[in-house]
Design an enzyme around this catalytic site. Structure first.
Site, PDB file in Angstrom:
ATOM      1  N   ASN A 110       0.837  -1.204   0.000  1.00 17.64           N
ATOM      2  CA  ASN A 110       0.000   0.000   0.000  1.00 17.64           C
ATOM      3  C   ASN A 110       0.871   1.253   0.000  1.00 17.64           C
ATOM      4  OD1 ASN A 110      -2.868  -0.741   0.062  1.00 17.64           O
ATOM      5  ND2 ASN A 110      -2.242  -1.934   1.820  1.00 17.64           N
ATOM      6  N   LEU A 161      -3.481   2.108  17.667  1.00 15.43           N
ATOM      7  CA  LEU A 161      -3.125   3.354  18.346  1.00 15.43           C
ATOM      8  C   LEU A 161      -4.107   3.640  19.489  1.00 15.43           C
ATOM      9  CD1 LEU A 161      -2.393   5.379  15.101  1.00 15.43           C
ATOM     10  CD2 LEU A 161      -0.666   4.712  16.792  1.00 15.43           C
ATOM     11  N   ASN A 193      -7.048   5.133   7.388  1.00 15.23           N
ATOM     12  CA  ASN A 193      -6.609   3.728   7.420  1.00 15.23           C
ATOM     13  C   ASN A 193      -7.215   2.978   6.242  1.00 15.23           C
ATOM     14  OD1 ASN A 193      -5.506   1.269   8.651  1.00 15.23           O
ATOM     15  ND2 ASN A 193      -7.640   0.741   9.066  1.00 15.23           N
ATOM     16  N   HIS A 224      -8.579  -0.708   5.111  1.00 17.23           N
ATOM     17  CA  HIS A 224      -8.982  -1.993   5.683  1.00 17.23           C
ATOM     18  C   HIS A 224      -9.419  -2.905   4.531  1.00 17.23           C
ATOM     19  CE1 HIS A 224     -10.422  -4.839   8.642  1.00 17.23           C
ATOM     20  NE2 HIS A 224     -11.520  -4.955   7.917  1.00 17.23           N
ATOM     21  N   ASP A 264     -11.560   0.398  13.282  1.00 17.49           N
ATOM     22  CA  ASP A 264     -12.247   0.364  11.968  1.00 17.49           C
ATOM     23  C   ASP A 264     -13.613   1.036  12.028  1.00 17.49           C
ATOM     24  OD1 ASP A 264     -11.024  -3.005  11.511  1.00 17.49           O
ATOM     25  OD2 ASP A 264     -10.090  -1.080  11.024  1.00 17.49           O
ATOM     26  N   THR A 266      -4.653  -5.764  -4.950  1.00 24.78           N
ATOM     27  CA  THR A 266      -4.292  -5.165  -6.250  1.00 24.78           C
ATOM     28  C   THR A 266      -5.471  -4.443  -6.901  1.00 24.78           C
ATOM     29  OG1 THR A 266      -4.738  -7.311  -7.259  1.00 24.78           O
ATOM     30  CG2 THR A 266      -2.446  -6.803  -6.776  1.00 24.78           C
ATOM     31  N   GLN A 267      -6.696  -4.996  -6.750  1.00 27.32           N
ATOM     32  CA  GLN A 267      -7.832  -4.407  -7.467  1.00 27.32           C
ATOM     33  C   GLN A 267      -8.634  -3.414  -6.624  1.00 27.32           C
ATOM     34  OE1 GLN A 267     -10.268  -7.384  -9.362  1.00 27.32           O
ATOM     35  NE2 GLN A 267      -8.523  -8.428 -10.298  1.00 27.32           N
TER      36      GLN A 267
HETATM   37  C1  GRF Z   1      -2.990  -5.621   3.509  1.00 22.47           C
HETATM   38  O1  GRF Z   1      -3.886  -6.716   3.434  1.00 22.47           O
HETATM   39  C2  GRF Z   1      -3.729  -4.401   3.985  1.00 22.47           C
HETATM   40  O2  GRF Z   1      -5.092  -4.442   3.678  1.00 22.47           O
HETATM   41  C3  GRF Z   1      -3.628  -4.486   5.440  1.00 22.47           C
HETATM   42  O3  GRF Z   1      -2.294  -4.945   5.658  1.00 22.47           O
HETATM   43  C4  GRF Z   1      -1.963  -5.872   4.604  1.00 22.47           C
HETATM   44  C5  GRF Z   1      -0.536  -5.697   4.160  1.00 22.47           C
HETATM   45  O4  GRF Z   1      -0.402  -4.462   3.541  1.00 22.47           O
HETATM   46  N1  GRF Z   1      -3.953  -3.204   6.018  1.00 22.47           N
HETATM   47  P1  GRF Z   1       1.032  -3.926   2.982  1.00 22.47           P
HETATM   48  O5  GRF Z   1       1.472  -4.862   1.866  1.00 22.47           O
HETATM   49  O6  GRF Z   1       2.017  -3.956   4.126  1.00 22.47           O
HETATM   50  O7  GRF Z   1       0.746  -2.554   2.476  1.00 22.47           O
END
Ligand code: GRF
Length: 211
Positions: free
Chosen positions: A17, A97, A111, A113, A154, A181-182
């Site tokens: 991300n 947090l 965030n 999710h 969340d 990815t999508q």
């Molecule tokens: C992902 O599934 C994301 O949705 C969750 O943490 C996982 C790993 O994310 N929040 P990343 O590859 O470290 O960005």
């Protein structure tokens, strides 16, 4: 404060991300904010490598190195302030947090999710477990959500969501990959740009009011 919104990204893992945000900054999709700092609560997070490869200041604030959560969060805050952070993006950040920390940044923490909140979210729902539960339930559609962070895990106001079809024979791993990815890697940069634009608009308004 001149210029773009100063963004700090908090990570714990692979950083896909974070990579989406770095790429969005480079292509100009993210142009109202700039990634000024990356912090990880785990010193071995590959996300730190991604940050450094992109020339970003990146630090591990190893949760295990602090006996208490308060001291750990104080170190996060010290660095966030040192970099004059205006928006915090939790991108695969697994540490929850505290209410005190969240209240210091009000509506300035977002965030990502990996489900369509309010499904499959809240305490204990993170990473692969989210997709295991979605498959267990038999949903035909899942996806990802970007939301503001508040004192409820969340639970904050939803900013953006994107749906993804569940395929026949999906495993938690194949579903996670498709959602990442999508959905995740598409809506996180978009949401970030939207929030930064609103912050800049608010700044202009204040400047007009104070003129
Ligand atoms: C992902 O599934 C994301 O949705 C969750 O943490 C996982 C790993 O994310 N929040 P990343 O590859 O470290 O960005």
């Amino acid at each position: 404060m001149e210029g773009k919104v100063r963004i700090a990204v908090l990570v714990s893992g692979g950083g896909t991300n974070l990579q989406a945000l770095i790429d969005a900054e480079r292509t100009g999709l993210l142009r109202s904010g700039e990634l000024v700092l990356v912090l990880s609560d785990r010193k071995d997070a590959f996300a730190l490598e991604r940050a450094r490869a992109a020339g970003k200041d990146a630090f591990a604030v190893d949760r295990k190195a602090f006996s208490e959560a308060r001291a750990f969060e104080a170190e996060l805050l010290r660095l966030l302030r040192q970099y004059e952070t205006e928006l915090i993006v939790l991108a695969g950040f697994l540490y929850v947090l505290s209410k005190d920390f969240v209240s210091l940044y009000g509506h300035r923490i977002i965030n990502i999710h990996p489900s369509l909140i309010p499904s499959f979210c809240g305490k204990g729902f993170y990473g692969l477990r989210v997709h295991e539960k979605a498959l267990e339930y038999g949903v035909k559609v899942t996806g990802a959500t970007v939301h503001f962070v508040n004192e409820i895990t969340d639970g904050g106001e939803i900013i953006k969501q994107k749906a993804v079809e569940v395929s026949e024979g999906d495993t938690p791993q194949s579903l996670q990959k498709r959602v990442m990815t999508q959905a995740e890697q598409i809506i996180l940069p978009q949401a970030c740009e939207e929030v930064c634009r609103k912050i800049l608009k608010g700044r202009e308004k204040n400047e007009c009011l104070s003129d």
